[in-house]
Scaffold this motif. Structure first.
Motif, PDB file in Angstrom:
ATOM      1  N   PRO A 282      76.719 -29.138  -1.838  1.00 30.70           N
ATOM      2  CA  PRO A 282      78.563 -28.430  -2.502  1.00 30.70           C
ATOM      3  C   PRO A 282      80.073 -28.400  -2.072  1.00 30.70           C
ATOM      4  O   PRO A 282      80.525 -28.477  -3.321  1.00 30.70           O
ATOM      5  N   GLU A 283      79.941 -29.344  -0.616  1.00 28.51           N
ATOM      6  CA  GLU A 283      81.242 -28.857  -0.696  1.00 28.51           C
ATOM      7  C   GLU A 283      81.331 -30.956  -1.853  1.00 28.51           C
ATOM      8  O   GLU A 283      83.268 -31.063  -1.958  1.00 28.51           O
ATOM      9  N   VAL A 284      80.929 -31.732  -1.529  1.00 30.00           N
ATOM     10  CA  VAL A 284      81.199 -33.369  -2.093  1.00 30.00           C
ATOM     11  C   VAL A 284      81.455 -32.701  -3.746  1.00 30.00           C
ATOM     12  O   VAL A 284      81.782 -33.191  -4.837  1.00 30.00           O
ATOM     13  N   ARG A 285      80.256 -32.019  -4.405  1.00 27.51           N
ATOM     14  CA  ARG A 285      80.376 -31.386  -5.534  1.00 27.51           C
ATOM     15  C   ARG A 285      81.429 -30.726  -6.038  1.00 27.51           C
ATOM     16  O   ARG A 285      82.255 -31.033  -6.940  1.00 27.51           O
ATOM     17  N   ARG A 286      81.955 -29.856  -5.782  1.00 28.52           N
ATOM     18  CA  ARG A 286      83.423 -29.520  -5.776  1.00 28.52           C
ATOM     19  C   ARG A 286      84.571 -30.254  -5.792  1.00 28.52           C
ATOM     20  O   ARG A 286      85.643 -30.232  -7.134  1.00 28.52           O
ATOM     21  N   LEU A 287      84.289 -31.271  -4.768  1.00 28.92           N
ATOM     22  CA  LEU A 287      85.808 -32.028  -5.372  1.00 28.92           C
ATOM     23  C   LEU A 287      85.793 -32.931  -5.404  1.00 28.92           C
ATOM     24  O   LEU A 287      86.849 -33.061  -5.869  1.00 28.92           O
ATOM     25  N   LEU A 288      84.878 -33.591  -6.263  1.00 28.92           N
ATOM     26  CA  LEU A 288      84.737 -34.404  -7.437  1.00 28.92           C
ATOM     27  C   LEU A 288      84.709 -33.922  -8.235  1.00 28.92           C
ATOM     28  O   LEU A 288      84.782 -34.474  -9.811  1.00 28.92           O
ATOM     29  N   GLY A 289      84.586 -32.678  -8.688  1.00 37.21           N
ATOM     30  CA  GLY A 289      84.630 -31.728 -10.085  1.00 37.21           C
ATOM     31  C   GLY A 289      83.290 -32.106 -10.710  1.00 37.21           C
ATOM     32  O   GLY A 289      83.141 -31.399 -11.865  1.00 37.21           O
ATOM     33  N   ALA A 290      82.108 -31.968 -10.046  1.00 42.56           N
ATOM     34  CA  ALA A 290      80.770 -31.629 -10.516  1.00 42.56           C
ATOM     35  C   ALA A 290      80.285 -30.244 -10.584  1.00 42.56           C
ATOM     36  O   ALA A 290      79.875 -29.510 -11.676  1.00 42.56           O
ATOM     37  N   ASP A 291      80.867 -29.655  -9.300  1.00 43.73           N
ATOM     38  CA  ASP A 291      81.087 -27.959 -10.313  1.00 43.73           C
ATOM     39  C   ASP A 291      82.613 -27.789 -10.194  1.00 43.73           C
ATOM     40  O   ASP A 291      83.544 -27.865  -9.471  1.00 43.73           O
ATOM     41  N   PRO A 292      82.654 -27.268 -11.210  1.00 45.31           N
ATOM     42  CA  PRO A 292      84.156 -26.358 -11.964  1.00 45.31           C
ATOM     43  C   PRO A 292      85.126 -25.698 -10.505  1.00 45.31           C
ATOM     44  O   PRO A 292      84.182 -24.560  -9.629  1.00 45.31           O
ATOM     45  N   GLY A 293      86.166 -25.807 -10.704  1.00 43.77           N
ATOM     46  CA  GLY A 293      87.138 -24.563  -9.678  1.00 43.77           C
ATOM     47  C   GLY A 293      88.196 -25.615  -9.040  1.00 43.77           C
ATOM     48  O   GLY A 293      89.248 -24.798  -9.153  1.00 43.77           O
ATOM     49  N   ILE A 294      88.357 -27.207  -8.801  1.00 46.93           N
ATOM     50  CA  ILE A 294      89.475 -27.160  -8.204  1.00 46.93           C
ATOM     51  C   ILE A 294      90.645 -27.583  -8.579  1.00 46.93           C
ATOM     52  O   ILE A 294      91.809 -27.630  -8.332  1.00 46.93           O
TER      53      ILE A 294
END
Length: 351
Positions: A282-294
């Protein structure tokens, strides 16, 4: 004459109303004046200040290009905001140019100090290089350590001043130890190196990492100089931004943290695309923008950190490329290792 309740309330109500109006206007004005991200988007490039002639950190090459650790973090801001690490204009500047709005950000080896933080319109968004100030001296003096230097009388020591931490550290060291050294104040970095290498000074004080880099860069006469192993201060080096734009400060902080988080999570230039497509962390996905939000809080796309890592690499790659064992400087990371390797670097959670 008896005043009405309305007239009696005016002296209290008017200042309160005026204060509220000022807060609204000031708040609105600050947002409009200090929207650095929007300014950079409209301009098409980041204005970044560095210190010239520090090999490995910020060096203006003969062909007009710039290279170094600090330069790569200038370029990281371009990658984050504009998706292009080359969308940056780099010039040699110091803190006063930042306050004067000549640059958007300063990557110039600035030490984060209490006085700078509280008396100038400057913020330091996170430490990215832990350093300390030390000495370089002429090898014909026969001095190999700080202890040797302290017992050598009448040494002339060049120090940049008056705003540099080097001069203040040297003055305190002389006062606290009673060494019989003479401080030779120099106004500029170039002036200090000319004075030292020209023989006007026996020693010079500066951030030890920069001394090692300058020493390594003198290929023809490096044996004529010695960098002492000891340091006399703690120098937490940080980027600097103006304190009137919290959003820009936060972005520059998180650009650095993204490179540190990427190294900690095993993300690098070579595998970043694969991690973006296939990682289940989950943290890698958030960091790279695969999961939206950052990107929401910055008004940027969610791939801004991906762009930084894809174009510049993680912290370890940036360090290794500019300063590491395979460069002429052969620097070990020391305190600038990840926390799990005995260093001081780790990023807050990316969530």
């Amino acid at each position: 004459m008896k005043r009405s309740r309305f007239s009696r309330a005016l002296p209290m109500a008017f200042p309160v109303a005026l204060l509220v109006m000022m807060m609204v206007v000031t708040s609105s004005g600050v947002v409009q004046a200090a929207s650095t991200i929007e300014t950079v988007k409209n301009r098409g490039f980041v204005l970044c200040g560095v210190t010239d002639r520090v090999p490995g950190f910020s060096l203006h090459e003969a062909d007009g290009s710039w290279s170094g650790f600090f330069v790569d973090f200038c370029r990281a801001a371009g990658a984050a905001v504009l998706g292009n690490a080359d969308a940056v204009q780099i010039e040699s500047y110091w803190l006063d140019a930042l306050e004067g709005r000549e640059v958007d950000i300063l990557h110039a080896g600035s030490t984060w100090t209490l006085v700078r933080d509280t008396t100038r319109m400057i913020d330091f968004p996170g430490i990215y290089f832990y350093d300390g100030q030390g000495f370089i001296l002429h090898s014909n003096l026969g001095v190999k350590s700080l202890k040797d230097a302290m017992t050598t009388k009448d040494l002339k020591v060049c120090a940049i001043g008056p705003s540099s931490t080097a001069r203040a550290n040297l003055e305190e060291f002389i006062a606290n130890t009673g060494v019989t050294w003479t401080l030779v104040p120099i106004q500029t970095m170039d002036g200090m190196w000319r004075a030292f290498f020209g023989g006007r000074c026996d020693m010079a004080i500066h951030d030890r990492s920069a001394l090692v880099a300058v020493h390594a860069g003198r290929l023809d006469d490096s044996d004529d100089y010695v960098v002492l192993p000891e340091v006399i201060s703690k120098e937490p080096l940080a980027p600097a931004v103006r304190s009137d734009d919290v959003q820009w400060r936060d972005l520059i902080f998180w650009v650095t943290m993204a490179t540190i988080a990427a190294e900690d999570l095993g993300v690098n230039q070579d595998n970043v695309d694969d991690m973006l497509a296939h990682s289940t962390s989950p943290e890698v996905r958030r960091l790279l923008g695969a999961d939206p939000g950052i990107g929401v809080g910055f008004g940027l796309s969610d791939d801004w950190a991906y762009q930084v890592i894809k174009q510049l690499g993680n912290y370890g790659e940036i360090f290794a490329r500019n300063l590491g064992p395979k460069t002429q400087f052969k620097m070990s990371r020391g305190l600038n290792q990840l926390w799990r390797d005995g260093g001081l670097l780790y990023a807050p959670p990316v969530r």
